[in-house]
Enzyme design. Structure first.
Site, short mmCIF file in Angstrom:
data_model
loop_
_atom_site.label_atom_id
_atom_site.label_comp_id
_atom_site.label_asym_id
_atom_site.label_seq_id
_atom_site.Cartn_x
_atom_site.Cartn_y
_atom_site.Cartn_z
N ILE A 1 4.40 1.35 9.77
CA ILE A 1 4.73 2.76 10.13
C ILE A 1 4.25 3.01 11.63
CG2 ILE A 1 4.46 5.07 9.53
CD1 ILE A 1 4.05 4.05 6.48
N ASP B 1 -5.87 -1.44 16.48
CA ASP B 1 -5.49 -2.21 15.34
C ASP B 1 -6.52 -3.44 15.33
OD1 ASP B 1 -4.20 -3.65 13.48
OD2 ASP B 1 -2.60 -2.05 13.40
N GLY C 1 -1.51 -6.17 10.76
CA GLY C 1 -0.14 -5.71 11.74
C GLY C 1 -0.13 -6.97 12.73
N TYR D 1 -7.97 2.95 -3.84
CA TYR D 1 -6.98 3.36 -2.91
C TYR D 1 -6.68 4.94 -2.74
CZ TYR D 1 -2.79 3.67 -0.05
OH TYR D 1 -1.84 4.03 0.87
N VAL E 1 7.94 -3.08 -2.72
CA VAL E 1 8.84 -3.54 -3.73
C VAL E 1 10.10 -3.67 -2.70
CG1 VAL E 1 9.69 -1.44 -4.32
CG2 VAL E 1 10.26 -3.08 -5.73
N GLY F 1 -1.00 0.01 -15.60
CA GLY F 1 -1.27 1.35 -15.16
C GLY F 1 -0.14 1.81 -13.89
P1 NAD Z 1 0.67 -1.67 7.56
O1 NAD Z 1 -0.30 -2.77 6.94
O2 NAD Z 1 1.88 -2.31 8.10
O3 NAD Z 1 -0.36 -0.83 8.73
C1 NAD Z 1 -1.56 -0.66 8.66
C2 NAD Z 1 -2.33 -1.18 9.90
O4 NAD Z 1 -3.54 -0.97 9.95
C3 NAD Z 1 -2.12 -2.73 10.01
O5 NAD Z 1 -1.63 -3.01 11.29
C4 NAD Z 1 -3.68 -3.28 10.06
O6 NAD Z 1 -3.85 -4.70 10.91
C5 NAD Z 1 -4.52 -2.20 10.47
N1 NAD Z 1 -5.77 -2.08 9.84
C6 NAD Z 1 -6.10 -2.32 8.64
N2 NAD Z 1 -7.57 -2.20 8.66
C7 NAD Z 1 -7.83 -1.75 9.63
C8 NAD Z 1 -9.23 -1.57 10.37
N3 NAD Z 1 -10.08 -1.68 9.49
N4 NAD Z 1 -9.20 -1.32 11.78
C9 NAD Z 1 -8.04 -1.23 12.59
N5 NAD Z 1 -6.81 -1.59 11.99
C10 NAD Z 1 -6.91 -1.80 10.69
O7 NAD Z 1 0.81 -0.60 6.36
P2 NAD Z 1 1.85 0.64 6.76
O8 NAD Z 1 2.89 0.63 5.52
O9 NAD Z 1 2.37 0.73 7.88
O10 NAD Z 1 0.46 1.83 6.31
C11 NAD Z 1 0.52 2.80 7.35
C12 NAD Z 1 -0.33 3.81 6.43
O11 NAD Z 1 0.59 4.50 5.62
C13 NAD Z 1 -1.69 3.40 5.85
O12 NAD Z 1 -2.77 4.35 6.02
C14 NAD Z 1 -1.01 3.42 4.41
O13 NAD Z 1 -2.06 3.57 3.64
C15 NAD Z 1 -0.28 4.68 4.33
N6 NAD Z 1 0.87 4.46 3.36
C16 NAD Z 1 1.85 3.87 3.37
C17 NAD Z 1 3.01 3.70 2.41
C18 NAD Z 1 4.12 2.82 2.43
O14 NAD Z 1 5.11 2.97 1.60
N7 NAD Z 1 4.17 1.90 3.44
C19 NAD Z 1 2.75 4.86 1.64
C20 NAD Z 1 1.91 5.64 1.41
C21 NAD Z 1 0.92 5.77 2.24
#
Ligand code: NAD
Length: 309
Positions: free
Chosen positions: A20, A38, A43, A145, A187, A271
């Site tokens: 995202i 990051d 990522g 989480y 999914v 769950g």
């Molecule tokens: P993603 O894993 O693609 O992106 C998360 C990014 O955070 C990754 O690039 C990772 O390298 C980086 N990261 C993780 N831990 C880190 C740290 N300690 N320091 C620096 N960087 C770190 O996941 P996403 O799907 O793009 O999710 C983005 C956000 O949206 C997250 O906060 C996630 O919880 C939230 N979210 C996503 C969804 C979904 O459906 N994808 C739904 C609800 C919430």
């Protein structure tokens, strides 16, 4: 890329090399000074768009956070330990990354007087009593989480009330689109991978559980609206306001990919939430958010991009 009303700003995106975050970066990189923090744990450098600066490091590191946020006026906080399973296995790590580091980031945002738009989650609601879920509905998260995202969501809103910080937590439902990691429980990307590999496409349980799948381009638009709204200190659901069963999703993936893969049912996840669907009335009325990409259209686009690889 569509035009955004945001230009000439100093923008920080944590997790901007992820799914995202990299789409948010892509929308802003041409007209703004975009810095990404990051640690590349989930990522990839390749996701960072041209013109954006990547600082490789951990959001838990206060010095790094201070450096990355120096002079920022707008922050999108996407970095997280995103796997629910991993949060169950390592609750302290989830807490440190998802909750504690968020407090550090909010503190730093106070120093900079920066607006912060944060990735909250539908996971904060737990098993909803009724759908569609509204923002004021009960919150009873079922995993570390979800608990940590609820803390993030509360902290964000209270930092506005207590310290006047401009914050907007966005509660994402099931986001999908290009560049999504297939490794954790997303999914849509899992079904695409299984379809590409010839199957089977594995549906957990009876497949009659429902989800609200929202395309990442709609999520980006919600973030840009949150970055400019006057209604700060409040949370918004970001979904489509419609849901489909996982069986329907599997069938649509078969249809759009043209795969011969069979659909197989495997054991239900303990769950697992039965029904999830966002009410987007508040986001629509207050932010002017309108989801534009239907699930079928989004999945077809995804099949085309994946087919080109
Ligand atoms: P993603 O894993 O693609 O992106 C998360 C990014 O955070 C990754 O690039 C990772 O390298 C980086 N990261 C993780 N831990 C880190 C740290 N300690 N320091 C620096 N960087 C770190 O996941 P996403 O799907 O793009 O999710 C983005 C956000 O949206 C997250 O906060 C996630 O919880 C939230 N979210 C996503 C969804 C979904 O459906 N994808 C739904 C609800 C919430």
């Amino acid at each position: 890329m569509e035009e955004t009303p945001i230009s000439g700003r100093s923008v920080v995106i944590t997790g901007g090399a992820g799914f995202i975050g990299s789409h948010i970066a892509e929308a802003l990189a041409a007209d703004n000074d975009v810095r990404i923090l990051d640690d590349l744990s989930g990522g990839s450098r390749e996701h960072v768009p041209a013109g954006a600066e990547l600082i490789t490091g951990d959001v838990r590191d206060p010095e790094l956070l201070a450096d990355a946020m120096d002079g920022a006026d707008l922050v999108f906080h996407e970095a997280a330990l995103v796997s629910v399973e991993e949060s169950v296995a390592n609750p302290r790590t989830s807490h440190r990354i998802n909750a504690d580091a968020t407090v550090g980031l909010l503190e730093q945002a106070r120093e900079e007087d920066a607006r912060v738009v944060l990735a909250s989650s539908a996971a904060i609601y737990g098993h909803p009593e009724t759908v569609p879920v509204r923002e004021g509905d009960p919150k009873d998260p079922t995993s570390p989480y979800g608990i940590d995202k609820l803390a993030l969501d509360h902290y964000a809103r209270r930092y506005h009330d207590l310290y006047g910080l401009e914050t907007v937590p966005l509660r994402y439902f099931n986001v999908y689109g290009p560049r999504q990691n297939t490794e954790y429980s997303a999914v849509v990307s899992a079904f695409f991978r299984q379809a590409r590999e010839g199957g089977p496409i594995t549906v957990e349980g009876d497949g009659e559980q429902t989800r609200d799948f929202v395309h990442v381009s709609d999520v980006v638009r919600a973030n840009l609206l949150a970055a400019t709204t006057d209604r700060v200190g409040e949370a918004f659901n970001v979904g489509t306001g419609a849901s489909v069963t996982v069986n329907e999703l599997a069938e649509t993936v078969v249809d759009v990919t043209g795969t011969d893969a069979d659909i197989e049912h495997v054991e239900a996840r303990p769950g697992d939430i039965r029904h999830s669907e966002a009410s987007v009335s508040k986001a629509r009325e207050v932010l002017g958010y309108e989801p534009r990409v239907s699930l079928e259209e989004g999945l077809r686009k995804l099949a085309e991009t994946k087919g080109r690889r």
